[in-house]
Motif scaffolding. Structure first.
Motif, PDB file in Angstrom:
ATOM      1  N   ASN A 151      63.281 -12.127  60.181  1.00  0.00           N
ATOM      2  CA  ASN A 151      64.378 -12.744  60.011  1.00  0.00           C
ATOM      3  C   ASN A 151      64.166 -13.816  59.002  1.00  0.00           C
ATOM      4  O   ASN A 151      64.858 -14.069  58.004  1.00  0.00           O
ATOM      5  N   GLU A 152      63.257 -14.548  59.688  1.00  0.00           N
ATOM      6  CA  GLU A 152      62.748 -16.172  58.816  1.00  0.00           C
ATOM      7  C   GLU A 152      62.423 -15.888  57.628  1.00  0.00           C
ATOM      8  O   GLU A 152      62.571 -16.511  56.597  1.00  0.00           O
ATOM      9  N   ALA A 153      61.420 -14.780  57.510  1.00  0.00           N
ATOM     10  CA  ALA A 153      60.804 -14.638  56.223  1.00  0.00           C
ATOM     11  C   ALA A 153      61.778 -14.253  55.141  1.00  0.00           C
ATOM     12  O   ALA A 153      61.840 -14.510  53.767  1.00  0.00           O
ATOM     13  N   CYS A 154      62.853 -13.270  55.527  1.00  0.00           N
ATOM     14  CA  CYS A 154      63.666 -12.946  54.534  1.00  0.00           C
ATOM     15  C   CYS A 154      64.630 -14.046  54.266  1.00  0.00           C
ATOM     16  O   CYS A 154      65.003 -14.254  53.168  1.00  0.00           O
ATOM     17  N   SER A 155      64.980 -14.931  55.056  1.00  0.00           N
ATOM     18  CA  SER A 155      65.875 -16.052  54.907  1.00  0.00           C
ATOM     19  C   SER A 155      65.318 -16.853  53.956  1.00  0.00           C
ATOM     20  O   SER A 155      66.218 -17.352  52.950  1.00  0.00           O
ATOM     21  N   MET A 156      63.993 -17.201  54.190  1.00  0.00           N
ATOM     22  CA  MET A 156      63.344 -18.016  53.247  1.00  0.00           C
ATOM     23  C   MET A 156      63.273 -17.842  51.849  1.00  0.00           C
ATOM     24  O   MET A 156      63.390 -18.703  51.003  1.00  0.00           O
ATOM     25  N   PHE A 157      63.497 -16.436  51.408  1.00  0.00           N
ATOM     26  CA  PHE A 157      63.253 -15.898  50.114  1.00  0.00           C
ATOM     27  C   PHE A 157      64.588 -15.246  49.729  1.00  0.00           C
ATOM     28  O   PHE A 157      64.633 -14.312  48.942  1.00  0.00           O
ATOM     29  N   ALA A 158      65.898 -15.645  50.425  1.00  0.00           N
ATOM     30  CA  ALA A 158      66.752 -14.665  50.162  1.00  0.00           C
ATOM     31  C   ALA A 158      67.429 -14.700  48.649  1.00  0.00           C
ATOM     32  O   ALA A 158      68.120 -13.876  48.282  1.00  0.00           O
ATOM     33  N   HIS A 159      67.246 -16.084  47.933  1.00  0.00           N
ATOM     34  CA  HIS A 159      67.632 -16.173  46.743  1.00  0.00           C
ATOM     35  C   HIS A 159      66.933 -15.908  45.444  1.00  0.00           C
ATOM     36  O   HIS A 159      67.422 -15.785  44.319  1.00  0.00           O
ATOM     37  N   THR A 160      65.660 -15.142  46.105  1.00  0.00           N
ATOM     38  CA  THR A 160      64.662 -14.866  44.778  1.00  0.00           C
ATOM     39  C   THR A 160      64.810 -13.457  44.365  1.00  0.00           C
ATOM     40  O   THR A 160      65.509 -12.711  44.925  1.00  0.00           O
ATOM     41  N   ASN A 161      64.393 -13.311  43.008  1.00  0.00           N
ATOM     42  CA  ASN A 161      64.523 -11.950  42.325  1.00  0.00           C
ATOM     43  C   ASN A 161      63.184 -11.866  41.555  1.00  0.00           C
ATOM     44  O   ASN A 161      63.040 -12.547  40.639  1.00  0.00           O
ATOM     45  N   PRO A 162      62.610 -10.954  41.790  1.00  0.00           N
ATOM     46  CA  PRO A 162      61.260 -10.575  41.048  1.00  0.00           C
ATOM     47  C   PRO A 162      61.274 -10.357  39.559  1.00  0.00           C
ATOM     48  O   PRO A 162      60.434  -9.951  38.714  1.00  0.00           O
ATOM     49  N   LEU A 163      62.652 -10.031  39.145  1.00  0.00           N
ATOM     50  CA  LEU A 163      62.840  -9.838  37.754  1.00  0.00           C
ATOM     51  C   LEU A 163      62.617 -11.165  36.840  1.00  0.00           C
ATOM     52  O   LEU A 163      62.294 -11.023  35.761  1.00  0.00           O
ATOM     53  N   THR A 386      61.277  -0.395  37.891  1.00  0.00           N
ATOM     54  CA  THR A 386      61.796   0.688  38.883  1.00  0.00           C
ATOM     55  C   THR A 386      63.111   0.815  38.468  1.00  0.00           C
ATOM     56  O   THR A 386      63.697   0.475  37.573  1.00  0.00           O
ATOM     57  N   ILE A 387      63.908   1.562  39.407  1.00  0.00           N
ATOM     58  CA  ILE A 387      65.215   1.807  39.020  1.00  0.00           C
ATOM     59  C   ILE A 387      66.071   0.525  39.019  1.00  0.00           C
ATOM     60  O   ILE A 387      67.074   0.236  38.021  1.00  0.00           O
ATOM     61  N   ALA A 388      66.101  -0.142  39.754  1.00  0.00           N
ATOM     62  CA  ALA A 388      66.771  -1.368  39.740  1.00  0.00           C
ATOM     63  C   ALA A 388      66.112  -2.416  38.705  1.00  0.00           C
ATOM     64  O   ALA A 388      65.105  -2.576  38.714  1.00  0.00           O
ATOM     65  N   GLY A 389      67.162  -3.372  38.186  1.00  0.00           N
ATOM     66  CA  GLY A 389      66.690  -4.326  37.522  1.00  0.00           C
ATOM     67  C   GLY A 389      66.261  -5.533  38.428  1.00  0.00           C
ATOM     68  O   GLY A 389      65.430  -5.960  38.751  1.00  0.00           O
ATOM     69  N   SER A 390      67.609  -6.216  38.816  1.00  0.00           N
ATOM     70  CA  SER A 390      67.372  -7.006  39.948  1.00  0.00           C
ATOM     71  C   SER A 390      66.978  -6.611  41.070  1.00  0.00           C
ATOM     72  O   SER A 390      67.553  -5.415  41.336  1.00  0.00           O
ATOM     73  N   ARG A 391      66.006  -7.375  42.000  1.00  0.00           N
ATOM     74  CA  ARG A 391      65.716  -6.722  43.228  1.00  0.00           C
ATOM     75  C   ARG A 391      65.649  -7.972  44.178  1.00  0.00           C
ATOM     76  O   ARG A 391      65.309  -9.040  43.869  1.00  0.00           O
ATOM     77  N   PRO A 392      65.662  -7.441  45.606  1.00  0.00           N
ATOM     78  CA  PRO A 392      65.829  -8.695  46.448  1.00  0.00           C
ATOM     79  C   PRO A 392      64.319  -9.301  46.728  1.00  0.00           C
ATOM     80  O   PRO A 392      63.884  -8.252  47.409  1.00  0.00           O
TER      81      PRO A 392
END
Length: 543
Positions: A151-163, A386-392
């Motif tokens: 949960n903490e790891a995901c929260s820290m990078f919630a705004h990021t997008n590898p696109l 991949t199929i998605a452009g923007s990714r979480p």
């Protein structure tokens, strides 16, 4: 030579005169229509034979019969009404809940107060801890331990997008390392792999499989010029291949499993033809937890020069460690000659957040066919892996955190626990005389059926006790996918199962609100098209 040509011309003249004399007895309109009618009949017969070849004679005849019956006045409306009753039964009151759901934005936002409403909604979810087949793979409480770390790891990078790799470089690094570490588990550093294993992260096992199929299709088109692609799978292979076949216009040929519920190599060979782009093996298969003969399938694919995908979505983060622990695990990875791609879920036994999987290829030449590059867009040059452009980026970071926090020793210990729990459950079910185990499970899935009881009635009783098991068909059976959540409750599960079997034995017949009659009827219904319609109508009313 002149005599030869003269004789030939005389023959042509005589043939033309004879033909004209013969055809003169028919009406000109008939001469025009007969060839057209013959062509139409030939095409109809070709279409019918194609359907029979794909679906089998029995299924084709049943489909034609049901289509004819529906033409009778009143029959179609009656069938539709009965189907709707079944759909309403499957939805079990969810329609009334949907009536309370919001359909527009609130006039004034809730601000941070919305968190309390979310907590309230979450508190009304089903109590899933230790009760669900698969579903949640992380052990313990979601407010502590590995849950808390994810949960903490995901929260820290919630705004990021590898696109946007130029901005979120850390996420790009995390993805590359997750892929590399996963590949290492599957033999990337072994000489037999070729040393070029590569891949990408995806949103889950289905996307990994979709990409592997799409890539295989395009690779084989380039390599062998196949324009009418087909793939061959065992009937135990995941339904994601059906989805891929529909999405990418690939004919799907389904081969039976053998008496051990493994992919039948001989049957698969019989389905291979000049349009075959790939075959598939599972390690293990979702229904019964049994590993297909990957080495034999690899040899088969290699001999025909076609692609071979291994579905390791369930087994990828168990089998490598189970083998290290001494369990008799047959070959399943890139060390097997002929394997061209693999799918492996990190969000299952990798204990990463939901929405994380990896698709791997034997080399870059194959993987290049996964990418989409666009050169003529006014928005600029575009390429996507991949199929998605923007990714979480949050999910990628969560997967990296999971793998790094657990390490080799952590995964070995987790595998030891779930394998031991699986063997205990398997042994306990074998001791229930009314039940039998399906095949010989290789991993952490235990499937079981009954020759003397309606297994779906047993499932209904288990559901009333809070358990959520998977209902299977061909044969009718149930399975439990064992996770860390089940390790502390093995004895409870077995006792509840014994009680459920005894209840059904003493009081056979469906319980009020149970789904056993529907599952049983669906399995016996010869018109599979009608079953498909039921599923589509159910989904249409659910989402």
């Amino acid at each position: 030579m002149e005599d030869y040509f003269s004789s030939f011309n005389s023959f042509l003249v005589r043939s033309r005169v004879s033909a004209n004399l013969f055809l003169s007895q028919f009406e000109p309109l008939a001469l025009l229509l007969v060839p057209l009618l013959t062509l139409v009949i030939a095409r109809a017969l070709h279409s019918l034979l194609s359907v029979v070849h794909d679906k089998g004679l029995k299924a084709t005849l049943v489909g034609l019969f049901m289509t004819s019956v529906k033409l009778i006045p009143g029959v179609k409306s009656y069938i539709d009404a009965e189907k709707q009753k079944v759909v309403d039964k499957l939805q079990s009151g969810s329609k009334s809940k949907r009536e309370e759901w919001r359909t527009e934005l609130p006039t004034t936002g809730f601000g941070v107060g919305i968190i309390e409403e979310m907590k309230d909604a979450k508190s009304k979810d089903v109590d899933w801890q230790g009760k669900c087949s698969g579903t949640v793979y992380i052990g313990g409480s979601e407010s502590e331990g590995h849950f808390s770390l994810i949960n903490e790891a995901c929260s820290m990078f919630a705004h990021t997008n590898p696109l946007h790799l130029d901005v979120f470089q850390s996420v790009g690094r995390f993805e590359a390392e997750v892929v590399a570490m996963t590949a290492d588990l599957l033999g990337s550093k072994e000489k037999a792999s070729g040393g070029q294993i590569c891949g990408n992260m995806t949103s889950g096992g289905t996307e990994s499989i979709l990409l592997a199929v799409k890539t295989s299709r395009d690779y084989m088109k380039m390599k062998k010029g196949i324009t009418k692609p087909e793939m061959v799978i065992a009937e135990s292979a995941h339904s994601a291949y059906d989805k891929a076949a529909q999405y990418f216009n690939i004919k799907l040929r389904r081969a039976p499993v053998n008496k051990e519920f493994k992919a039948d190599v001989k049957a698969i060979r019989q389905h291979i033809n000049r349009n075959t782009i790939m075959i598939v093996g599972s390690a293990p298969g979702f229904p019964h937890g049994i590993i297909d003969p990957i080495e034999e399938l690899g040899k088969l694919a290699d001999s025909y020069g076609i692609c071979f995908h291994v579905d390791l979505c369930l087994g990828g983060f168990v089998l490598p460690f189970a083998r290290k622990l001494g369990y008799p695990i047959p070959p399943f990875d890139f060390t097997v000659k002929g394997v061209t791609s693999v799918s492996i879920d990190v969000h299952k036994y990798g204990l990463a957040p939901k929405g994380t999987s990896v698709v791997l290829y034997r080399n870059h030449e194959i993987r290049k066919h996964q990418f989409v590059a666009v050169t003529e867009w006014s928005g600029g040059l575009y390429v996507s892996p991949t199929i998605a452009g923007s990714r979480p980026g949050a999910l990628i970071a969560g997967a990296w955190a999971a793998m790094m926090s657990l390490g080799l020793q952590g995964y070995l210990e987790n595998t030891r626990k779930i394998m031991e729990a699986s063997k205990m459950i398997e042994k306990g079910i074998k001791e229930i005389s009314e039940l039998f185990i399906i095949g010989k499970p290789d991993m952490t899935i235990v499937a079981f059926g009954s020759s003397v009881l309606d297994i779906f009635e047993v499932n209904d009783i288990m559901s009333s006790k809070g358990w959520h098991l998977n209902a299977l068909q061909r044969p009718n059976s149930l399975h439990i996918c064992v996770t860390l959540q089940h390790v502390p409750v093995v004895d409870t599960f077995l006792q509840d199962l014994r009680d459920a079997v005894q209840t059904v034995k003493e009081n056979p017949g469906p319980i009020s609100g149970g789904l056993a009659p529907i599952y049983g009827a669906a399995g016996k219904m010869p018109d599979r098209g009608m079953v498909q319609e039921l599923l589509v109508n159910y989904m249409d009313g659910t989402c």
